[in-house]
Design an enzyme around this catalytic site. Sequence first.
Site, PDB file in Angstrom:
ATOM      1  N   GLU A   1      51.911  86.199 -16.899  1.00  0.00           N
ATOM      2  CA  GLU A   1      52.039  84.675 -16.907  1.00  0.00           C
ATOM      3  C   GLU A   1      53.829  84.748 -17.155  1.00  0.00           C
ATOM      4  OE1 GLU A   1      50.685  82.211 -16.433  1.00  0.00           O
ATOM      5  OE2 GLU A   1      48.584  82.920 -16.806  1.00  0.00           O
TER       6      GLU A   1
ATOM      7  N   LYS B   1      50.532  92.727 -29.532  1.00  0.00           N
ATOM      8  CA  LYS B   1      51.862  92.915 -29.752  1.00  0.00           C
ATOM      9  C   LYS B   1      52.769  91.799 -29.772  1.00  0.00           C
ATOM     10  CE  LYS B   1      55.710  93.806 -28.152  1.00  0.00           C
ATOM     11  NZ  LYS B   1      56.771  93.100 -28.946  1.00  0.00           N
TER      12      LYS B   1
ATOM     13  N   CYS C   1      57.707  77.544 -20.614  1.00  0.00           N
ATOM     14  CA  CYS C   1      57.497  77.928 -18.970  1.00  0.00           C
ATOM     15  C   CYS C   1      57.298  76.928 -18.182  1.00  0.00           C
ATOM     16  CB  CYS C   1      56.542  79.036 -19.139  1.00  0.00           C
ATOM     17  SG  CYS C   1      54.826  78.682 -19.430  1.00  0.00           S
TER      18      CYS C   1
ATOM     19  N   GLU D   1      65.929  80.097 -14.998  1.00  0.00           N
ATOM     20  CA  GLU D   1      65.281  79.606 -16.207  1.00  0.00           C
ATOM     21  C   GLU D   1      66.046  79.786 -17.280  1.00  0.00           C
ATOM     22  OE1 GLU D   1      62.173  82.195 -17.766  1.00  0.00           O
ATOM     23  OE2 GLU D   1      60.861  80.231 -17.785  1.00  0.00           O
TER      24      GLU D   1
HETATM   25  P1  NAP Z   1      60.255  88.899 -22.664  1.00  0.00           P
HETATM   26  O1  NAP Z   1      61.748  89.084 -23.103  1.00  0.00           O
HETATM   27  O2  NAP Z   1      59.752  89.144 -21.430  1.00  0.00           O
HETATM   28  O3  NAP Z   1      59.337  89.503 -23.990  1.00  0.00           O
HETATM   29  C1  NAP Z   1      57.910  89.347 -23.866  1.00  0.00           C
HETATM   30  C2  NAP Z   1      57.230  90.223 -24.570  1.00  0.00           C
HETATM   31  O4  NAP Z   1      57.573  91.424 -23.777  1.00  0.00           O
HETATM   32  C3  NAP Z   1      57.902  90.562 -26.036  1.00  0.00           C
HETATM   33  O5  NAP Z   1      56.781  90.930 -27.053  1.00  0.00           O
HETATM   34  C4  NAP Z   1      58.595  91.886 -25.821  1.00  0.00           C
HETATM   35  O6  NAP Z   1      58.994  92.513 -26.971  1.00  0.00           O
HETATM   36  C5  NAP Z   1      58.029  92.353 -24.959  1.00  0.00           C
HETATM   37  N1  NAP Z   1      58.713  93.336 -24.102  1.00  0.00           N
HETATM   38  C6  NAP Z   1      60.106  93.487 -23.794  1.00  0.00           C
HETATM   39  N2  NAP Z   1      60.268  94.439 -22.967  1.00  0.00           N
HETATM   40  C7  NAP Z   1      59.177  95.044 -22.910  1.00  0.00           C
HETATM   41  C8  NAP Z   1      58.920  96.471 -22.338  1.00  0.00           C
HETATM   42  N3  NAP Z   1      59.871  97.080 -21.460  1.00  0.00           N
HETATM   43  N4  NAP Z   1      57.583  97.042 -22.193  1.00  0.00           N
HETATM   44  C9  NAP Z   1      56.621  96.401 -22.895  1.00  0.00           C
HETATM   45  N5  NAP Z   1      56.754  94.951 -23.521  1.00  0.00           N
HETATM   46  C10 NAP Z   1      58.159  94.481 -23.722  1.00  0.00           C
HETATM   47  O7  NAP Z   1      59.847  87.319 -22.893  1.00  0.00           O
HETATM   48  P2  NAP Z   1      60.388  86.186 -24.017  1.00  0.00           P
HETATM   49  O8  NAP Z   1      61.801  85.994 -23.878  1.00  0.00           O
HETATM   50  O9  NAP Z   1      59.815  86.547 -25.231  1.00  0.00           O
HETATM   51  O10 NAP Z   1      59.498  85.081 -23.620  1.00  0.00           O
HETATM   52  C11 NAP Z   1      60.090  84.121 -22.531  1.00  0.00           C
HETATM   53  C12 NAP Z   1      59.693  84.110 -21.218  1.00  0.00           C
HETATM   54  O11 NAP Z   1      58.178  83.974 -21.152  1.00  0.00           O
HETATM   55  C13 NAP Z   1      60.181  82.987 -20.410  1.00  0.00           C
HETATM   56  O12 NAP Z   1      60.293  83.558 -18.944  1.00  0.00           O
HETATM   57  C14 NAP Z   1      58.960  82.028 -20.260  1.00  0.00           C
HETATM   58  O13 NAP Z   1      58.931  81.344 -19.100  1.00  0.00           O
HETATM   59  C15 NAP Z   1      57.771  82.947 -20.277  1.00  0.00           C
HETATM   60  N6  NAP Z   1      56.365  82.393 -20.792  1.00  0.00           N
HETATM   61  C16 NAP Z   1      55.595  82.324 -19.590  1.00  0.00           C
HETATM   62  C17 NAP Z   1      54.201  81.597 -19.927  1.00  0.00           C
HETATM   63  C18 NAP Z   1      53.215  81.076 -19.365  1.00  0.00           C
HETATM   64  O14 NAP Z   1      52.214  80.987 -19.311  1.00  0.00           O
HETATM   65  N7  NAP Z   1      53.535  81.375 -17.809  1.00  0.00           N
HETATM   66  C19 NAP Z   1      54.264  81.129 -21.323  1.00  0.00           C
HETATM   67  C20 NAP Z   1      55.096  81.407 -22.325  1.00  0.00           C
HETATM   68  C21 NAP Z   1      56.316  81.931 -21.912  1.00  0.00           C
HETATM   69  P3  NAP Z   1      60.338  92.047 -27.781  1.00  0.00           P
HETATM   70  O15 NAP Z   1      60.192  90.737 -28.442  1.00  0.00           O
HETATM   71  O16 NAP Z   1      60.604  93.170 -28.829  1.00  0.00           O
HETATM   72  O17 NAP Z   1      61.592  92.168 -26.765  1.00  0.00           O
END
Ligand code: NAP
Length: 511
Positions: A270, A194, A304, A405
Amino acid sequence: MGATTLTFATRSGSQAHDGPVADYPALYIGGQWVAPTDGGTMESIDPATGRVWARVAFGGKGDIDRAVAAARAAFDGEWGRMPPHERAALMRRFADLYRQNVERLAQLETRDSGRALRESRADVGMHHNYYHWFASLADKHHGRTIPMDDSVHAFTSRLPLGVVGAICPWNVPLMSACWKLGPALAAGCTVVLKPAEQTPVTALELGALIEEAGFPAGVVNVVPGYGAGGAGEALAAHSDVNKISFTGEADTARAILKTGADSLKRYTFELGGKSPHILFADADVEQALNAATNSAWTLCGQSCALGSRVLVERPIYDRVVETFASRAAKVRVGMPLDEATHMGPQSSADQLEKTLRYVGFGRDDGAELLAGGKRIERESLAGGYFVEPTVFANATNDMRIAREEIFGPVAALIPFDDEAEAIALANDTAYGLTAGLWTQNVGRAHRVSAKIQAGIVWVNTYRYLRWTTPYGGFKASGWGRENGLEALDSYLDTRTTVVSTAGTFPDAYAS
Ligand code: NAP
């Protein structure tokens, strides 16, 4: 700018076409391109223009149920029975196809996420190595033999966990999918992928390559959809999903844990970071500055691993401040498909708004705005979510720009006086994903890196990653590791079999 209208190959299910709005009307489930049953169509915005550039099918709970059932059938069926070397051969075919499609995938990634094409190319151009390396591990996860007593021994078998839900973020959609699919498939698992709602296109393109490589139906299923209340939540809740591999925000991970609590599935998380990048005065300062400025603005700050807290030893502080200010002015912000562009727009209007809000916090909390801080509104970039590379000097570690962040191109320069203070500042954070340190003193390099609470510490380099090296966080930056042997391990379970050759078993109730 470069090409504004891409020519999309027509694929069996993704049915992309020439023209300004691409059409992706189907989900990839059970080896078929199918219309959503309880989803609909979502619009993907080009962050460089603020206009819709693709219409994409999205799935709901019913589609996740179908996808999980297909993944389970593949796991219990052809994929589960396939000898590991044949699974590896399919993965290699996929890796080769991926490599042949790098330019197209990189352009799509740039279009969907806004990442500068030069960065997308460099990133996406590496992914086939990950898939090849994990393919090479597909027939090497052996168990062990463990002697117990003279006539009794045990052996272990490594077994795939089953159906994996892979939930990806919008900042690095293809990389995140690669880091999950590689080890999951090598372990023998099946996957429901997804992507994030902002960047659904490349996941469907991956589905088309999976189909072309000839994987059995249901091994990889792709269901774009919403997270909370949508496909993501349904995947996290599903009782027949054995593991969720999630990349995203810590709060989302907490929600996913609550959603899946009844099913007691496994997790890899992650999550975010607020990485310290420590510049000691005894470093090769020029190299350190190259790395520090680059890691502040790469991916438009939406990484990240961003070294967003730049900790600088006092004797070189003025030089660092001057260099950050002068280089901020040299960053070529522009249309992301332009070859010359260093930095594209932020990925969404929300992300732009968040970055500007944090610029305000930086000012309010007393940091000195040295460069940037504004939305770029020149005519050629009108409508896009462009922001200036931003630098705050004289920041302190208790300010919001240093604690939270931002996910924007905002560097906070924080001075320190000695090694002990540098370590204390580096670790004074809720996160623990990555860190960097620059010194030419080998004793200091080892001493300091050993005390940093982060999953990966770079010494005299930064953001240097390979498929062989585990990546993941301490503290609020996550659970488990992606890449390296650790990643493969996290998609496997262990069965211990104890065998007696004695031929007798004493009657405990004989006397
Ligand atoms: P996010 O808002 O947490 O969303 C990530 C994914 O989770 C999206 O596909 C989102 O769908 C889905 N999601 C949201 N709410 C959910 C729920 N209640 N249940 C299941 N899935 C759900 O993160 P983001 O804003 O896309 O990405 C940025 C974050 O990712 C930052 O914090 C960054 O640091 C982190 N990141 C970490 C790494 C690493 O390797 N550590 C790498 C890249 C990014 P929707 O898009 O529809 O909301």
